[in-house]
Design a protein around this motif. Structure first.
Motif, PDB file in Angstrom:
ATOM      1  N   UNK A 210    -113.704  -7.496 -83.084  1.00 45.41           N
ATOM      2  CA  UNK A 210    -112.943  -8.059 -81.971  1.00 45.41           C
ATOM      3  C   UNK A 210    -113.859  -8.193 -80.764  1.00 45.41           C
ATOM      4  N   UNK A 211    -113.857  -9.374 -80.146  1.00 50.23           N
ATOM      5  CA  UNK A 211    -114.689  -9.635 -78.974  1.00 50.23           C
ATOM      6  C   UNK A 211    -113.858  -9.532 -77.700  1.00 50.23           C
ATOM      7  N   UNK A 212    -114.531  -9.420 -76.572  1.00 52.62           N
ATOM      8  CA  UNK A 212    -113.829  -9.204 -75.311  1.00 52.62           C
ATOM      9  C   UNK A 212    -113.062 -10.431 -74.843  1.00 52.62           C
ATOM     10  N   UNK A 213    -113.319 -11.611 -75.437  1.00 46.08           N
ATOM     11  CA  UNK A 213    -112.528 -12.800 -75.116  1.00 46.08           C
ATOM     12  C   UNK A 213    -111.362 -12.982 -76.079  1.00 46.08           C
ATOM     13  N   UNK A 214    -111.125 -11.990 -76.943  1.00 47.65           N
ATOM     14  CA  UNK A 214    -110.032 -12.091 -77.906  1.00 47.65           C
ATOM     15  C   UNK A 214    -110.406 -12.838 -79.160  1.00 47.65           C
ATOM     16  N   UNK A 215    -111.661 -13.197 -79.302  1.00 48.60           N
ATOM     17  CA  UNK A 215    -112.123 -13.781 -80.552  1.00 48.60           C
ATOM     18  C   UNK A 215    -112.153 -12.719 -81.630  1.00 48.60           C
ATOM     19  N   UNK A 216    -111.857 -13.099 -82.861  1.00 48.95           N
ATOM     20  CA  UNK A 216    -111.840 -12.136 -83.954  1.00 48.95           C
ATOM     21  C   UNK A 216    -112.635 -12.687 -85.128  1.00 48.95           C
TER      22      UNK A 216
ATOM     23  N   UNK B 274    -107.033 -13.356 -91.539  1.00 48.33           N
ATOM     24  CA  UNK B 274    -107.055 -13.847 -90.158  1.00 48.33           C
ATOM     25  C   UNK B 274    -105.688 -14.417 -89.805  1.00 48.33           C
ATOM     26  N   UNK B 275    -105.106 -13.971 -88.684  1.00 50.24           N
ATOM     27  CA  UNK B 275    -103.796 -14.454 -88.255  1.00 50.24           C
ATOM     28  C   UNK B 275    -103.839 -15.157 -86.902  1.00 50.24           C
ATOM     29  N   UNK B 276    -105.004 -15.339 -86.344  1.00 47.35           N
ATOM     30  CA  UNK B 276    -105.114 -15.984 -85.049  1.00 47.35           C
ATOM     31  C   UNK B 276    -105.900 -15.129 -84.082  1.00 47.35           C
ATOM     32  N   UNK B 277    -106.248 -15.725 -82.954  1.00 49.78           N
ATOM     33  CA  UNK B 277    -107.034 -15.002 -81.952  1.00 49.78           C
ATOM     34  C   UNK B 277    -106.756 -15.599 -80.585  1.00 49.78           C
ATOM     35  N   UNK B 278    -107.380 -15.046 -79.576  1.00 53.74           N
ATOM     36  CA  UNK B 278    -107.307 -15.559 -78.207  1.00 53.74           C
ATOM     37  C   UNK B 278    -108.628 -16.192 -77.795  1.00 53.74           C
ATOM     38  N   UNK B 279    -109.495 -16.421 -78.765  1.00 50.40           N
ATOM     39  CA  UNK B 279    -110.857 -16.846 -78.456  1.00 50.40           C
ATOM     40  C   UNK B 279    -110.962 -18.115 -77.651  1.00 50.40           C
ATOM     41  N   UNK B 280    -110.005 -19.041 -77.783  1.00 50.23           N
ATOM     42  CA  UNK B 280    -110.104 -20.303 -77.062  1.00 50.23           C
ATOM     43  C   UNK B 280    -109.350 -20.337 -75.755  1.00 50.23           C
ATOM     44  N   UNK B 281    -108.685 -19.234 -75.401  1.00 47.23           N
ATOM     45  CA  UNK B 281    -107.848 -19.224 -74.202  1.00 47.23           C
ATOM     46  C   UNK B 281    -108.564 -18.559 -73.030  1.00 47.23           C
ATOM     47  N   UNK B 282    -108.419 -19.132 -71.825  1.00 43.76           N
ATOM     48  CA  UNK B 282    -108.980 -18.446 -70.649  1.00 43.76           C
ATOM     49  C   UNK B 282    -108.106 -17.244 -70.306  1.00 43.76           C
ATOM     50  N   UNK B 283    -108.685 -16.062 -70.290  1.00 42.83           N
ATOM     51  CA  UNK B 283    -107.943 -14.838 -70.038  1.00 42.83           C
ATOM     52  C   UNK B 283    -108.249 -14.306 -68.649  1.00 42.83           C
TER      53      UNK B 283
ATOM     54  N   UNK C  60    -106.407 -28.748 -74.359  1.00 40.76           N
ATOM     55  CA  UNK C  60    -106.163 -27.507 -73.644  1.00 40.76           C
ATOM     56  C   UNK C  60    -106.531 -26.310 -74.519  1.00 40.76           C
ATOM     57  N   UNK C  61    -106.834 -25.174 -73.905  1.00 44.47           N
ATOM     58  CA  UNK C  61    -107.264 -23.992 -74.671  1.00 44.47           C
ATOM     59  C   UNK C  61    -106.225 -23.554 -75.698  1.00 44.47           C
ATOM     60  N   UNK C  62    -106.708 -23.221 -76.870  1.00 38.36           N
ATOM     61  CA  UNK C  62    -105.846 -22.685 -77.904  1.00 38.36           C
ATOM     62  C   UNK C  62    -105.003 -23.691 -78.635  1.00 38.36           C
ATOM     63  N   UNK C  63    -105.100 -24.972 -78.308  1.00 43.29           N
ATOM     64  CA  UNK C  63    -104.228 -25.986 -78.903  1.00 43.29           C
ATOM     65  C   UNK C  63    -104.874 -26.736 -80.064  1.00 43.29           C
ATOM     66  N   UNK C  64    -106.175 -26.599 -80.245  1.00 41.60           N
ATOM     67  CA  UNK C  64    -106.879 -27.248 -81.363  1.00 41.60           C
ATOM     68  C   UNK C  64    -106.613 -28.740 -81.439  1.00 41.60           C
ATOM     69  N   UNK C  65    -106.465 -29.370 -80.285  1.00 39.83           N
ATOM     70  CA  UNK C  65    -106.294 -30.814 -80.234  1.00 39.83           C
ATOM     71  C   UNK C  65    -104.874 -31.297 -80.401  1.00 39.83           C
TER      72      UNK C  65
ATOM     73  N   UNK D 161     -98.239 -16.427 -70.739  1.00 34.34           N
ATOM     74  CA  UNK D 161     -98.497 -15.038 -71.151  1.00 34.34           C
ATOM     75  C   UNK D 161     -99.986 -14.729 -71.162  1.00 34.34           C
ATOM     76  N   UNK D 162    -100.754 -15.488 -71.949  1.00 37.25           N
ATOM     77  CA  UNK D 162    -102.175 -15.172 -72.104  1.00 37.25           C
ATOM     78  C   UNK D 162    -103.021 -15.612 -70.913  1.00 37.25           C
ATOM     79  N   UNK D 163    -102.881 -16.878 -70.494  1.00 37.94           N
ATOM     80  CA  UNK D 163    -103.781 -17.387 -69.453  1.00 37.94           C
ATOM     81  C   UNK D 163    -103.400 -16.912 -68.057  1.00 37.94           C
ATOM     82  N   UNK D 164    -102.103 -16.933 -67.735  1.00 36.17           N
ATOM     83  CA  UNK D 164    -101.683 -16.488 -66.402  1.00 36.17           C
ATOM     84  C   UNK D 164    -101.458 -14.985 -66.353  1.00 36.17           C
ATOM     85  N   UNK D 165    -101.355 -14.337 -67.526  1.00 33.28           N
ATOM     86  CA  UNK D 165    -101.251 -12.884 -67.563  1.00 33.28           C
ATOM     87  C   UNK D 165     -99.886 -12.340 -67.217  1.00 33.28           C
TER      88      UNK D 165
END
Length: 506
Positions: free
Chosen positions: A210-216, A224-233, A362-367, A427-431
């Motif tokens: 697990x990385x500090x940006x939520x990448x896994x 693998x069930x998903x990650x936060x790697x593409x989202x600005x946290x 946009x982040x996390x949307x994969x296009x 939730x993720x980007x605005x916290x």
């Protein structure tokens, strides 16, 4: 939900704070006590936060520590836990036994985490140079203490047999000892952010980094069930924990904001603001109760919008839910500031979603163009609330999903992507810890199909005669008819809508 914890260990590090954190999953919850899996968070002052009905056994939150706590580990039966500090000091609670510590030693490098043995009668401590300290029935199988490492060790995980362990460095380099099998690493990759720790998969046949940006990063049989790697946290990921059957996992950032993936349920996030950052996380036995409910059960009040600009409800109220935007990324409520003042300490916010698409990625949307637009709607609503002086992340939010056909596409999947994009933004980007769904139980599935986000639910339900408690109970009838409603707790019902919308906290 954790059924058993015989395998997973997570150790985390916070490089920006020069504080390391550890969280792991070990052992089985008491057979008579738990019906589901919950989780604990621990802060660097040793403060413990329990979610999902996880029991509280004690903390160091009120103690002046020599060194900060860097993580925690649960006992095999879920009846206790250890906290470990960076000097290797051990604090044991519940049925966790004390078997020794390095608290009185002068260490070459600080301790960054720990892992217990399968029977809970011993544990290992690991330092950032990979030095291992074994106590109780924990055996020594090797270390990197005498090696020159490219990057510091940030954590460890024990094998199910207790006859081996892995160490992980911040570049994702893996060191295997005893019967721990090497399944792969990111040591040769250029990472966006450093690895903060690892958790093992079912039967120790694989592991996640697990990385500090939520990448896994998944190796071996760990799914693998998903990650936060593409989202600005807003805050770095500090800890993670996995379900032992490999069906899901949680992340927590330094502020205690929890994100869940796969079958791991969401039971709440730490209160804001924290005295000290979260540094660790562990699964726990629990009853599935949600922490952080918007209002106390039995509270009454109203929700208002642009239509009440000239006439606010005058009755006493604890519930005050106020509209921000009247459509996605537009039609901001011109009375938002005044209505937020009317709501007082019971303020919640909601934004009315209307379907659209956007080619702007946009982040996390994969296009996905629907997800893009939903994410934009969430960010826009938050910005509009901030401009009106209601932008605090402590204020709960609701996404208003209604009127099938008029405001939505005919594609259930894309409508669901739109809603998920807005959830990700808030939730993720605005916290924002608490972001839920407002919807009628008879309409929700006609818009999003079988999509069931694991978030709190505000249900519009009109019985005759009208009554809040009766509407709370009525969710069972809807579910019995096959309604696939948001799977989080039913927090509020909107049970009458005449001059004003009436609301009741379940």
């Amino acid at each position: 939900m954790i059924r058993r914890l015989a395998l997973a260990v997570l150790v985390t590090a916070l490089p920006l704070l020069t504080v390391m954190g550890a969280a792991l999953t070990t052992g089985a919850p008491p057979a008579a006590a738990a019906t589901t899996q919950a989780y604990w968070l621990v802060a660097s002052d040793g403060g413990i936060f329990s979610f999902g009905g996880a029991p509280f056994y004690g903390s160091t939150g009120s103690i002046a520590l020599n060194k900060p706590v860097v993580g925690m580990a649960a006992t095999s039966d879920g009846g206790g836990y250890w906290l470990v500090a960076s000097d290797g000091g051990i604090f044991d609670y519940g049925d966790a036994g004390f078997y020794g510590s390095t608290g009185s030693m002068v260490l070459n490098k600080p301790v960054v985490g720990m892992a217990p043995t399968p029977d809970g009668k011993g544990y290992w401590l690991v330092a950032s140079d990979g030095g291992i300290f074994d106590y109780g029935d924990a055996g020594f199988y090797g270390s990197t203490g005498s090696m020159v490492l490219n990057k510091p060790v940030v954590g460890m995980a024990a094998t199910p047999s207790g006859h081996g362990y892995w160490l992980v460095a911040s570049d994702g380099g893996i060191f295997s000892f005893g019967d721990a099998q090497f399944q792969g690493s990111t040591g040769s990759l250029v990472l966006n952010k450093p690895v903060i720790g690892m958790i093992t998969g079912p039967n120790g046949a694989g592991y996640f980094l697990v990385a500090s940006d939520g990448g896994i990063f998944s190796f071996g049989t760990a799914p693998f069930f998903g990650s936060l790697g593409g989202l600005p946290l807003k805050h770095s990921i500090a800890a993670a924990a996995a379900l032992p059957d490999g069906s899901g996992y949680w992340f927590s950032d330094t502020a205690g904001l929890v994100s869940n993936f796969g079958a791991a349920r969401y039971y709440g996030s730490a209160p804001s603001p924290l005295n000290k950052p979260v540094v660790g996380m562990s699964p726990a036995p629990g009853n599935g109760s949600f922490v952080g409910g918007t209002y106390p059960s039995g509270a009454y009040g109203y929700d208002i919008s642009v239509y009440q600009c000239s006439s606010f409800p005058t009755g006493d109220h604890q519930i005050g839910i106020v509209q921000v935007d009247g459509s996605s990324s537009g039609n901001t409520n011109p009375c938002l500031a005044q209505e937020a003042s009317w709501a007082g300490g019971g303020l919640n916010l909601y934004t009315y979603l209307t379907y659209t698409t956007s080619s702007t990625s946009e982040p996390g949307c994969n296009g996905d163009t629907s997800c893009n637009a939903g994410y934009q709607a969430g960010v826009s609503a938050y910005n509009d609330a901030t401009a009106a002086g209601a932008g605090s992340t402590t204020i709960p939010w609701w996404l208003d999903v209604e009127t099938a056909g008029a405001n939505w596409s005919g594609d259930f999947t894309e409508n669901a992507q739109f809603v998920q994009g807005a959830l990700n933004a808030l939730h993720e980007s605005e916290g924002i810890p608490n972001v839920g769904i407002y919807a009628s139980p008879g309409v929700w599935n006609t818009i999003v199909g079988n999509y069931q986000p694991d978030v709190p639910y505000w249900m519009a339900d009109y019985l005759s005669p009208a009554g809040g408690p009766a509407s709370c109970a009525d969710i069972g009838r809807w579910q019995g008819m096959g309604s696939l409603l948001p799977s989080g707790p039913l927090e509020i019902v909107q049970y009458d809508s005449q001059q004003y919308d009436m609301d009741y906290a379940c």
